[in-house]
Design an enzyme around this catalytic site. Structure first.
Site, PDB file in Angstrom:
ATOM      1  N   LYS A  78     -50.576 -19.223  43.514  1.00  9.56           N
ATOM      2  CA  LYS A  78     -50.645 -19.970  42.238  1.00  9.56           C
ATOM      3  C   LYS A  78     -50.525 -21.474  42.493  1.00  9.56           C
ATOM      4  O   LYS A  78     -51.270 -22.262  41.947  1.00  9.56           O
ATOM      5  CB  LYS A  78     -49.487 -19.614  41.281  1.00  9.56           C
ATOM      6  CG  LYS A  78     -49.229 -18.166  41.032  1.00  9.56           C
ATOM      7  CD  LYS A  78     -48.168 -18.009  39.941  1.00  9.56           C
ATOM      8  CE  LYS A  78     -46.745 -18.275  40.403  1.00  9.56           C
ATOM      9  NZ  LYS A  78     -46.156 -17.279  41.285  1.00  9.56           N
ATOM     10  N   ARG A  80     -42.359 -16.215  32.571  1.00 10.24           N
ATOM     11  CA  ARG A  80     -42.026 -15.224  33.597  1.00 10.24           C
ATOM     12  C   ARG A  80     -41.452 -13.959  32.995  1.00 10.24           C
ATOM     13  O   ARG A  80     -41.153 -13.021  33.727  1.00 10.24           O
ATOM     14  CB  ARG A  80     -41.011 -15.820  34.562  1.00 10.24           C
ATOM     15  CG  ARG A  80     -41.598 -16.239  35.904  1.00 10.24           C
ATOM     16  CD  ARG A  80     -40.488 -16.783  36.717  1.00 10.24           C
ATOM     17  NE  ARG A  80     -40.640 -16.715  38.128  1.00 10.24           N
ATOM     18  CZ  ARG A  80     -41.094 -17.711  38.876  1.00 10.24           C
ATOM     19  NH1 ARG A  80     -41.539 -18.797  38.326  1.00 10.24           N
ATOM     20  NH2 ARG A  80     -41.102 -17.599  40.187  1.00 10.24           N
ATOM     21  N   ARG A 101     -43.784 -19.399  55.180  1.00  4.77           N
ATOM     22  CA  ARG A 101     -44.170 -20.726  54.677  1.00  4.77           C
ATOM     23  C   ARG A 101     -43.085 -21.772  54.890  1.00  4.77           C
ATOM     24  O   ARG A 101     -41.894 -21.496  54.797  1.00  4.77           O
ATOM     25  CB  ARG A 101     -44.607 -20.559  53.216  1.00  4.77           C
ATOM     26  CG  ARG A 101     -43.864 -21.244  52.141  1.00  4.77           C
ATOM     27  CD  ARG A 101     -44.502 -20.976  50.807  1.00  4.77           C
ATOM     28  NE  ARG A 101     -43.542 -20.328  49.908  1.00  4.77           N
ATOM     29  CZ  ARG A 101     -43.810 -19.964  48.676  1.00  4.77           C
ATOM     30  NH1 ARG A 101     -45.017 -20.105  48.180  1.00  4.77           N
ATOM     31  NH2 ARG A 101     -42.873 -19.421  47.931  1.00  4.77           N
ATOM     32  N   ARG A 151     -37.769 -22.883  52.214  1.00  3.83           N
ATOM     33  CA  ARG A 151     -37.063 -22.740  50.938  1.00  3.83           C
ATOM     34  C   ARG A 151     -36.006 -21.666  51.078  1.00  3.83           C
ATOM     35  O   ARG A 151     -36.258 -20.619  51.668  1.00  3.83           O
ATOM     36  CB  ARG A 151     -38.067 -22.319  49.851  1.00  3.83           C
ATOM     37  CG  ARG A 151     -38.556 -23.453  49.011  1.00  3.83           C
ATOM     38  CD  ARG A 151     -39.687 -23.038  48.108  1.00  3.83           C
ATOM     39  NE  ARG A 151     -39.351 -21.955  47.190  1.00  3.83           N
ATOM     40  CZ  ARG A 151     -40.167 -21.544  46.224  1.00  3.83           C
ATOM     41  NH1 ARG A 151     -41.342 -22.112  46.051  1.00  3.83           N
ATOM     42  NH2 ARG A 151     -39.818 -20.557  45.428  1.00  3.83           N
ATOM     43  N   ARG A 155     -37.164 -11.129  44.701  1.00  3.54           N
ATOM     44  CA  ARG A 155     -38.051 -11.833  43.766  1.00  3.54           C
ATOM     45  C   ARG A 155     -39.235 -10.947  43.376  1.00  3.54           C
ATOM     46  O   ARG A 155     -39.703 -10.982  42.242  1.00  3.54           O
ATOM     47  CB  ARG A 155     -38.543 -13.139  44.394  1.00  3.54           C
ATOM     48  CG  ARG A 155     -37.458 -14.207  44.445  1.00  3.54           C
ATOM     49  CD  ARG A 155     -37.800 -15.332  45.394  1.00  3.54           C
ATOM     50  NE  ARG A 155     -38.864 -16.176  44.941  1.00  3.54           N
ATOM     51  CZ  ARG A 155     -39.621 -16.933  45.749  1.00  3.54           C
ATOM     52  NH1 ARG A 155     -39.402 -16.928  47.045  1.00  3.54           N
ATOM     53  NH2 ARG A 155     -40.566 -17.674  45.263  1.00  3.54           N
TER      54      ARG A 155
HETATM   55  P1  AMP Z   1     -41.149 -20.599  41.975  1.00  3.53           P
HETATM   56  O1  AMP Z   1     -41.209 -21.905  42.687  1.00  3.53           O
HETATM   57  O2  AMP Z   1     -42.097 -20.523  40.817  1.00  3.53           O
HETATM   58  O3  AMP Z   1     -41.268 -19.420  42.902  1.00  3.53           O
HETATM   59  O4  AMP Z   1     -39.679 -20.505  41.326  1.00  3.53           O
HETATM   60  C1  AMP Z   1     -38.514 -20.564  42.115  1.00  3.53           C
HETATM   61  C2  AMP Z   1     -37.321 -20.052  41.328  1.00  3.53           C
HETATM   62  O5  AMP Z   1     -37.108 -20.879  40.179  1.00  3.53           O
HETATM   63  C3  AMP Z   1     -37.449 -18.648  40.764  1.00  3.53           C
HETATM   64  O6  AMP Z   1     -37.137 -17.652  41.725  1.00  3.53           O
HETATM   65  C4  AMP Z   1     -36.418 -18.697  39.636  1.00  3.53           C
HETATM   66  O7  AMP Z   1     -35.094 -18.641  40.136  1.00  3.53           O
HETATM   67  C5  AMP Z   1     -36.635 -20.096  39.080  1.00  3.53           C
HETATM   68  N1  AMP Z   1     -37.698 -20.110  38.028  1.00  3.53           N
HETATM   69  C6  AMP Z   1     -38.917 -20.695  38.115  1.00  3.53           C
HETATM   70  N2  AMP Z   1     -39.607 -20.524  36.978  1.00  3.53           N
HETATM   71  C7  AMP Z   1     -38.804 -19.821  36.144  1.00  3.53           C
HETATM   72  C8  AMP Z   1     -38.949 -19.306  34.833  1.00  3.53           C
HETATM   73  N3  AMP Z   1     -40.087 -19.478  34.144  1.00  3.53           N
HETATM   74  N4  AMP Z   1     -37.913 -18.625  34.291  1.00  3.53           N
HETATM   75  C9  AMP Z   1     -36.759 -18.424  34.966  1.00  3.53           C
HETATM   76  N5  AMP Z   1     -36.548 -18.866  36.222  1.00  3.53           N
HETATM   77  C10 AMP Z   1     -37.560 -19.560  36.818  1.00  3.53           C
END
Ligand code: AMP
Length: 213
Positions: A13, A88, A127, A159, A170
């Site tokens: 994404k 999400r 990554r 990360r 996740r």
């Molecule tokens: P991402 O970079 O999109 O993989 O997001 C990293 C982390 O941020 C996720 O594992 C969640 O802990 C938090 N996060 C990101 N977007 C959301 C969302 N829309 N709702 C809740 N937690 C989020």
């Protein structure tokens, strides 16, 4: 043009959003990036976020929605935006509908990138990010944590939530909470399912045809 990317962690994404930003200049709203920015501060909220995100759990809906609405209302998103990582769960998807309705906006395309679990785990755990620019490195290419970034002056790091155990968690959270949104957008008729592969350019070409701009 308002676009929403859906998919499990590591599906591409972020990469596809960045290609669209470069190609069409549409700004990206990544809730993960916004939260990581917030997490970087030494505030109480920052510490709380660090704890939640390190486990791969979801941050409170209200907080995420407030970050997203501020962005969508900003001048930079006047002509469109790309949502990456939000909504999400079903409750966030419904809140987004309400927010957009109030602003007489809607989502034009929901793009779901489907990738097998094992590929996602390999991608996330391999990554590496740069602490200074958008460069994404990979252990498979011989890069390691602490290496200098080949693009800018930064250093590569992993990360916290890309460690294998957290990635698996996740993915579980994605299946449990995010998968139901797919049906939600399918019923609205805005969803396109794409099969993600190892060629981001090929996928970007398919996406360009779908969004047709
Ligand atoms: P991402 O970079 O999109 O993989 O997001 C990293 C982390 O941020 C996720 O594992 C969640 O802990 C938090 N996060 C990101 N977007 C959301 C969302 N829309 N709702 C809740 N937690 C989020």
């Amino acid at each position: 043009m308002n676009i929403l990317f859906l998919g499990a962690p590591g599906c591409g994404k972020g990469t596809q959003s960045k290609i669209l930003i470069e190609k069409y200049g549409i700004p990206q709203i990544s809730t993960g990036d916004l939260l990581r920015e917030e997490m970087g501060s030494e505030s109480d909220l920052g510490k709380k976020l660090k704890n939640i995100m390190a486990k791969g759990e979801f941050v409170d809906d209200e907080l995420v929605l407030s970050l997203v609405s501020k962005k969508i209302e900003s001048i930079e998103c006047k002509s469109g935006f790309i949502l990456d990582g939000f909504p999400r769960n079903l409750s966030q998807a419904k809140s987004l509908d309400i927010l957009l309705n109030e602003m007489s906006k809607s989502i034009d395309h929901v793009l779901f990138i489907d990738v097998p679990d094992e590929v996602l785990i390999e991608r996330c755990t391999g990554r590496l990010l740069c602490d200074t620019c958008d460069y994404i490195g990979n252990k498979d290419r011989g890069e390691n944590v602490g290496d200098p970034c080949p693009v800018a002056k930064g250093t590569l790091y992993q990360r916290e939530d890309d460690k294998e155990e957290t990635v698996r968690n996740r993915l579980e959270v994605f299946k449990d909470q995010t998968q139901p949104i797919i049906e939600f957008y399918e019923e609205k008729g805005t969803l396109t399912k794409l099969i993600g592969g190892n060629d981001p350019k090929l996928l970007a070409g398919k996406i360009s045809k779908i969004i047709n701009i």
